[in-house]
Design a protein around this motif. Structure first.
Motif, PDB file in Angstrom:
ATOM      1  N   ILE A 229       0.821  -1.209   0.000  1.00  0.00           N
ATOM      2  CA  ILE A 229       0.000   0.000   0.000  1.00  0.00           C
ATOM      3  C   ILE A 229       0.856   1.261   0.000  1.00  0.00           C
ATOM      4  N   GLY A 230       2.175   1.115   0.118  1.00  0.00           N
ATOM      5  CA  GLY A 230       3.080   2.253  -0.023  1.00  0.00           C
ATOM      6  C   GLY A 230       3.711   2.689   1.282  1.00  0.00           C
ATOM      7  N   GLU A 231       5.033   2.557   1.355  1.00  0.00           N
ATOM      8  CA  GLU A 231       5.778   3.008   2.536  1.00  0.00           C
ATOM      9  C   GLU A 231       6.668   4.184   2.157  1.00  0.00           C
ATOM     10  N   SER A 232       6.897   5.046   3.123  1.00  0.00           N
ATOM     11  CA  SER A 232       7.768   6.199   2.889  1.00  0.00           C
ATOM     12  C   SER A 232       9.226   5.773   2.889  1.00  0.00           C
ATOM     13  N   ALA A 233      10.093   6.712   2.543  1.00  0.00           N
ATOM     14  CA  ALA A 233      11.528   6.457   2.595  1.00  0.00           C
ATOM     15  C   ALA A 233      11.964   6.214   4.037  1.00  0.00           C
TER      16      ALA A 233
ATOM     17  N   HIS B  31       6.156  21.218   2.925  1.00  0.00           N
ATOM     18  CA  HIS B  31       5.826  19.836   3.275  1.00  0.00           C
ATOM     19  C   HIS B  31       6.448  18.904   2.243  1.00  0.00           C
ATOM     20  N   MET B  32       6.616  17.647   2.650  1.00  0.00           N
ATOM     21  CA  MET B  32       7.272  16.672   1.781  1.00  0.00           C
ATOM     22  C   MET B  32       6.628  15.317   1.975  1.00  0.00           C
ATOM     23  N   ARG B  33       6.482  14.583   0.882  1.00  0.00           N
ATOM     24  CA  ARG B  33       5.960  13.222   0.911  1.00  0.00           C
ATOM     25  C   ARG B  33       6.900  12.330   0.105  1.00  0.00           C
ATOM     26  N   THR B  34       7.151  11.148   0.601  1.00  0.00           N
ATOM     27  CA  THR B  34       7.963  10.172  -0.127  1.00  0.00           C
ATOM     28  C   THR B  34       7.237   8.833  -0.142  1.00  0.00           C
ATOM     29  N   MET B  35       7.500   8.034  -1.165  1.00  0.00           N
ATOM     30  CA  MET B  35       6.918   6.702  -1.235  1.00  0.00           C
ATOM     31  C   MET B  35       7.789   5.809  -2.110  1.00  0.00           C
ATOM     32  N   HIS B  36       7.986   4.579  -1.654  1.00  0.00           N
ATOM     33  CA  HIS B  36       8.747   3.611  -2.433  1.00  0.00           C
ATOM     34  C   HIS B  36       7.872   3.062  -3.550  1.00  0.00           C
ATOM     35  N   LEU B  37       8.315   3.266  -4.789  1.00  0.00           N
ATOM     36  CA  LEU B  37       7.656   2.668  -5.946  1.00  0.00           C
ATOM     37  C   LEU B  37       8.138   1.240  -6.150  1.00  0.00           C
TER      38      LEU B  37
ATOM     39  N   LEU C 162      12.409   5.486  -5.562  1.00  0.00           N
ATOM     40  CA  LEU C 162      11.726   6.314  -4.578  1.00  0.00           C
ATOM     41  C   LEU C 162      11.067   7.505  -5.267  1.00  0.00           C
ATOM     42  N   LEU C 163       9.829   7.789  -4.878  1.00  0.00           N
ATOM     43  CA  LEU C 163       9.112   8.979  -5.326  1.00  0.00           C
ATOM     44  C   LEU C 163       9.248  10.049  -4.252  1.00  0.00           C
ATOM     45  N   VAL C 164       9.637  11.255  -4.664  1.00  0.00           N
ATOM     46  CA  VAL C 164       9.771  12.386  -3.748  1.00  0.00           C
ATOM     47  C   VAL C 164       8.901  13.518  -4.265  1.00  0.00           C
ATOM     48  N   ALA C 165       7.956  13.968  -3.463  1.00  0.00           N
ATOM     49  CA  ALA C 165       7.109  15.106  -3.799  1.00  0.00           C
ATOM     50  C   ALA C 165       7.250  16.133  -2.674  1.00  0.00           C
TER      51      ALA C 165
ATOM     52  N   ARG D 133      19.184  17.889  -8.415  1.00  0.00           N
ATOM     53  CA  ARG D 133      20.534  17.322  -8.534  1.00  0.00           C
ATOM     54  C   ARG D 133      21.064  16.907  -7.169  1.00  0.00           C
ATOM     55  N   ARG D 134      20.848  17.751  -6.177  1.00  0.00           N
ATOM     56  CA  ARG D 134      21.352  17.452  -4.834  1.00  0.00           C
ATOM     57  C   ARG D 134      20.640  16.231  -4.232  1.00  0.00           C
ATOM     58  N   ILE D 135      19.341  16.136  -4.467  1.00  0.00           N
ATOM     59  CA  ILE D 135      18.586  14.994  -3.939  1.00  0.00           C
ATOM     60  C   ILE D 135      19.093  13.700  -4.551  1.00  0.00           C
ATOM     61  N   ARG D 136      19.269  13.686  -5.881  1.00  0.00           N
ATOM     62  CA  ARG D 136      19.733  12.464  -6.556  1.00  0.00           C
ATOM     63  C   ARG D 136      21.153  12.102  -6.145  1.00  0.00           C
ATOM     64  N   ALA D 137      21.970  13.097  -5.875  1.00  0.00           N
ATOM     65  CA  ALA D 137      23.333  12.814  -5.418  1.00  0.00           C
ATOM     66  C   ALA D 137      23.330  12.235  -4.006  1.00  0.00           C
ATOM     67  N   ALA D 138      22.424  12.725  -3.158  1.00  0.00           N
ATOM     68  CA  ALA D 138      22.373  12.260  -1.772  1.00  0.00           C
ATOM     69  C   ALA D 138      21.678  10.909  -1.654  1.00  0.00           C
ATOM     70  N   VAL D 139      20.601  10.709  -2.448  1.00  0.00           N
ATOM     71  CA  VAL D 139      19.811   9.472  -2.392  1.00  0.00           C
ATOM     72  C   VAL D 139      19.595   8.995  -3.830  1.00  0.00           C
ATOM     73  N   PRO D 140      20.493   8.172  -4.353  1.00  0.00           N
ATOM     74  CA  PRO D 140      20.415   7.770  -5.764  1.00  0.00           C
ATOM     75  C   PRO D 140      19.116   7.075  -6.159  1.00  0.00           C
ATOM     76  N   ILE D 141      18.430   6.423  -5.212  1.00  0.00           N
ATOM     77  CA  ILE D 141      17.190   5.727  -5.582  1.00  0.00           C
ATOM     78  C   ILE D 141      16.025   6.691  -5.761  1.00  0.00           C
ATOM     79  N   ALA D 142      16.226   7.987  -5.467  1.00  0.00           N
ATOM     80  CA  ALA D 142      15.169   8.984  -5.673  1.00  0.00           C
ATOM     81  C   ALA D 142      15.109   9.306  -7.160  1.00  0.00           C
ATOM     82  N   GLU D 143      14.364   8.472  -7.893  1.00  0.00           N
ATOM     83  CA  GLU D 143      14.321   8.582  -9.351  1.00  0.00           C
ATOM     84  C   GLU D 143      13.184   9.474  -9.851  1.00  0.00           C
ATOM     85  N   VAL D 144      12.109   9.578  -9.091  1.00  0.00           N
ATOM     86  CA  VAL D 144      10.968  10.389  -9.496  1.00  0.00           C
ATOM     87  C   VAL D 144      10.820  11.522  -8.486  1.00  0.00           C
TER      88      VAL D 144
END
Length: 308
Positions: free
Chosen positions: A219-223, A246-252, A257-260, A283-294
């Protein structure tokens, strides 16, 4: 944890369970031991589960489509959930049924009495080897978290499933050894049925634990807390971003990882400057957390009671 590590552990467990299942069925045919039959079906269920995990991993690697724009990463969770259902029905409920039948009509093991003990001891060695492989493959991903915490928090389903299955298999083998040994010593087949019943209860408990964990992932878990911290730090390091509203994350999937996030920018900044700030944050997010693809970043103005 790489997919290669997970696949290696699954293949190792599959090879062990196929060999064990064959020897257990032979032992059951020679001795008519209820505990041996329960253990044989348990190994068949485990083998089917490993095939489900491999199949789910293969299907999850399909590319995204217009109908499924975020890809198929959740297929790994779906097939892991099916593992829990198979473990509960084919493994646990069958063992409980067999235990009931044996306790109602107990009979001793009168032929090939050494076979079940020998088979169970060999199975212990093979299952312990498979468990050691799973423990080794998951050690890096586990970090400083305990084994139970790793099973609860892991976003990749394969290694937690294998750890639970192999641990349950070893405990089940111990129950079977006790049941068979007591039947041989006392000549009372009730012990054999009790061993089968203990195996059934164990598998039902493990299946329920596994189903609860896989449902949460489905059902979707956060990072993880660590990744959330890294993402927040990466965003706030950008000079033209004032705050995170505010920020929301969810593992696809385990590795996607989805980051909104909605960020606060200065009301005086023009569109070009805001766009540059968003690009830098990505760029900074992807460098810090490579699985943050979306990643979706929405600029806004900071208003009272909106910052977190």
């Amino acid at each position: 944890m790489s997919s290669e590590d997970s696949t290696k552990a699954v293949v190792m467990a599959l090879a062990a369970n196929l060999g064990i299942a064959v020897t257990k069925f032979v032992a059951y045919l020679l001795t008519a031991s209820s505990a041996m039959l329960a253990e044989a079906v348990h190994s068949v269920a485990d083998s089917g589960n490993q095939l489900l995990l491999l199949f789910g991993g293969r299907r999850s690697r399909r590319t995204a489509t217009p109908e499924h724009p975020f890809g198929y990463g959740h297929e790994r969770y779906f097939y892991a959930f099916l593992v829990a259902i198979v473990l509960f029905t084919l493994g646990g409920l069958f063992a409980l049924y067999e235990a009931w039948e044996k306790i109602r009509d107990p009979h001793p093991i009168t032929s090939w009495q050494w076979v079940p003990v020998a088979v169970l001891l060999v199975a212990v060695v093979m299952e312990a080897t498979a468990l050691r492989t799973a423990l080794r493959q998951s050690r890096t991903a586990r970090s400083r978290v305990g084994w139970f915490g790793f099973i609860r928090r892991s976003k990749a389903p394969e290694l937690p499933v294998i750890l639970l299955e192999d641990t349950g298999a070893l405990i089940g083998l111990a129950f079977a050894l006790i049941g068979v040994s007591m039947t041989l010593i006392t000549g009372n087949g009730v012990w054999d049925g009790l061993g089968s019943g203990a195996i059934g209860l164990l598998l039902v408990v493990f299946a329920v634990v596994l189903a609860v964990e896989m449902k949460s992932l489905l059902i979707g878990e956060s990072a993880t807390e660590e990744n959330i911290r890294l993402i927040r730090a990466a965003i706030l390091d950008c000079a033209d971003i004032d705050a995170i509203i505010h920020m929301r994350t969810m593992h696809l999937g385990p590795d996607e990882l989805l980051v909104a996030v909605k960020v606060a920018v200065d009301a005086e900044d023009d569109a070009r400057r805001v766009t540059a700030a968003i690009d830098e944050a990505e760029r900074r997010i992807r460098a810090a957390v490579p699985i943050a693809e979306v990643i979706y970043i929405e600029p806004d103005l900071l208003r009272p009671r909106t910052a977190n």
